[in-house]
Design a protein around this motif. Structure first.
Motif, short mmCIF file in Angstrom:
data_model
loop_
_atom_site.label_atom_id
_atom_site.label_comp_id
_atom_site.label_asym_id
_atom_site.label_seq_id
_atom_site.Cartn_x
_atom_site.Cartn_y
_atom_site.Cartn_z
N LEU A 157 -6.78 5.77 1.91
CA LEU A 157 -5.68 5.62 0.96
C LEU A 157 -4.43 5.09 1.67
CD1 LEU A 157 -5.80 8.80 -1.30
CD2 LEU A 157 -6.05 6.45 -2.05
N LEU B 17 1.60 4.31 -2.83
CA LEU B 17 1.49 5.74 -2.54
C LEU B 17 2.77 6.48 -2.92
CD1 LEU B 17 -0.32 5.68 0.93
CD2 LEU B 17 -1.29 6.43 -1.25
N GLN C 45 -10.76 13.89 -5.55
CA GLN C 45 -10.73 13.40 -4.17
C GLN C 45 -11.75 12.29 -3.96
OE1 GLN C 45 -9.90 16.14 -0.68
NE2 GLN C 45 -12.07 15.80 -0.40
N LEU D 61 -2.29 13.78 -1.47
CA LEU D 61 -3.46 14.62 -1.71
C LEU D 61 -3.06 16.10 -1.75
CD1 LEU D 61 -6.07 12.85 0.59
CD2 LEU D 61 -6.07 12.89 -1.90
N GLN E 210 0.83 -1.20 0.00
CA GLN E 210 0.00 0.00 0.00
C GLN E 210 0.87 1.26 0.00
OE1 GLN E 210 -3.48 -0.37 0.37
NE2 GLN E 210 -4.07 1.77 0.46
N ALA F 73 -9.65 3.67 -3.24
CA ALA F 73 -9.04 3.08 -2.05
C ALA F 73 -9.92 1.99 -1.46
CB ALA F 73 -8.79 4.18 -1.01
N THR G 183 -10.52 10.16 3.38
CA THR G 183 -9.86 9.74 2.15
C THR G 183 -8.39 9.41 2.41
OG1 THR G 183 -11.32 11.15 0.83
CG2 THR G 183 -9.28 10.43 -0.21
N LEU H 72 -10.52 9.10 -5.65
CA LEU H 72 -9.47 8.45 -4.88
C LEU H 72 -10.05 7.66 -3.72
CD1 LEU H 72 -6.69 11.20 -4.82
CD2 LEU H 72 -6.55 8.95 -5.90
N LEU H 73 -11.07 8.20 -3.06
CA LEU H 73 -11.69 7.49 -1.95
C LEU H 73 -12.34 6.19 -2.43
CD1 LEU H 73 -12.53 7.24 0.98
CD2 LEU H 73 -14.48 8.74 0.50
N GLN I 269 -9.25 -2.11 -1.15
CA GLN I 269 -9.39 -2.81 0.13
C GLN I 269 -10.31 -4.03 -0.01
OE1 GLN I 269 -10.60 -0.39 3.41
NE2 GLN I 269 -8.95 1.08 3.16
N THR J 94 -0.99 6.90 6.33
CA THR J 94 -1.87 8.08 6.33
C THR J 94 -1.10 9.34 5.96
OG1 THR J 94 -3.37 7.11 7.97
CG2 THR J 94 -3.39 9.50 7.74
N ALA K 147 -0.44 9.45 2.32
CA ALA K 147 -1.66 9.81 1.59
C ALA K 147 -1.95 11.30 1.72
CB ALA K 147 -2.83 8.99 2.11
#
Length: 346
Positions: free
Chosen positions: A279, A38, A322, A301, A34, A329, A275, A325-326, A333, A294, A297
């Motif tokens: 992410l 990123l 935005q 952003l 993950q 993500a 978000t 992207l949410l 998952q 976090t 991410a």
């Protein structure tokens, strides 16, 4: 697939020392796919916007990106804890707005006492967090519904006490000026505050019994209860911490804008926080996540938003990006968790 035997062979061939291949695998395991994704996305964003505008990668603009991402970053870090324990706090943006107004109004009414203004804001934040926790636990209300109600209610309170307009002027005070414009070792004070809060939360989650219990609570609350963990105490404490950090974000909003803002500057922060946490690898069902992902991410952003702004892209498209992207993500998952599609047979 790498087996323990093959790793042992690599160690044996190097005289007991890890080989470069072993080091690479260990590093990948610690970093996580993950986070690597990123980092790759961040590199791509920096490369594209740096090519479109050479000033994008200047030190001054990097500081602008970091400072602009501080407030949403604080909320994302504390949202990480809330999500890990199996909850959600959609009201953090409204909490920040109420804290912003409170800090400015108390500052003005006490003869420009910045410490009282900041203290009152943090106290309000803690009280709101405790209230959210009590409603969720003893009212048996789903966290999403409870904090969605708080999103509207706290915004309304902020507008009522401020008559819907900015309150006070704080940039004649040295502490607020230091928070908004000060630098330590070349970095803005606001960025240092984000890093300090993030480091404290990381240590709490990774190296303390409290952190392990928070993961256990989000992973399997029934097992956690049978293990003797006081679920109610932990949930209330987590939401209280969420409220306090949201209040700190509100204080920084006041310092940055120069006055208490009931809505402007805080609206939409809750979406940014959720978000960034998603992410960064937080499982929305709880029990999984970390501060490192976090923060990556948040940086991604922030860099994306700044790049779109520098290129003159309509702000509405930033909201679209935005939201996309949410969704992306959450889809990732679900795929990793091998969740079956809704409405389809198992």
């Amino acid at each position: 697939m790498t087996t323990a035997l093959s790793v042992d062979r690599e160690l044996d061939q190097s005289g007991g020392r890890p080989t470069p291949a072993t080091d690479a695998r260990n590093w990948l395991a610690r970093t996580g796919g993950q986070n690597l994704g990123l980092i790759g996305a961040m590199a791509l964003v920096l490369a594209v916007f740096g090519w479109l505008n050479p000033n994008y990668l200047s030190w001054n603009n990097i500081q602008v990106i970091a400072e602009a991402a501080t407030i949403s970053g604080l909320l994302a870090v504390v949202q990480t804890i809330v999500i890990i324990c199996g909850g959600l706090d959609i009201s953090v943006g409204s909490q920040a707005g109420l804290a912003s107004v409170t800090s400015a109004m108390v500052f003005t009414s006490t003869g420009s006492n910045s410490l009282l203004g900041i203290g009152a804001a943090v106290a309000i934040g803690a009280g709101i967090g405790i209230f959210n926790g009590v409603v969720i636990i003893y009212g048996r209300v789903n966290p999403t519904i409870a904090t969605l109600a708080g999103l509207a209610a706290y915004k309304g309170v902020a507008q009522l006490i401020s008559n819907g307009s900015a309150q006070g002027y704080v940039l004649n005070d040295s502490l607020f000026v230091f928070l908004s414009r000060g630098k330590i070792a070349g970095l803005p004070v606001m960025v240092w505050l984000l890093l300090l809060v993030a480091a404290a939360v990381h240590v709490l989650l990774r190296y303390t019994d409290i952190g392990r219990n928070i993961y256990a609570l989000g992973g399997n609350d029934t097992a956690a209860r049978l293990a003797g963990i006081n679920l109610n105490k932990y949930l209330i404490a987590v939401y209280a911490l969420s409220g306090m950090v949201a209040a700190l974000a509100g204080v920084l909003l006041t310092a940055r804008t120069g006055s208490g803002q009931p809505v402007s500057g805080s609206e939409g922060l809750e979406l940014q926080a959720i978000t960034a946490a998603a992410l960064g690898g937080c499982a929305l069902k709880g029990g999984k996540g970390g501060v490192g992902g976090t923060l990556l991410a948040v940086a991604l952003l922030g860099a994306l938003q700044n790049g779109l702004t520098v290129q003159g892209i309509n702000a509405f498209w930033q909201n679209v990006a935005q939201g996309a992207l949410l969704v992306a993500a959450v889809v990732i998952q679900q795929r990793r968790a091998r969740e079956r599609a809704v409405g389809l047979p198992a």
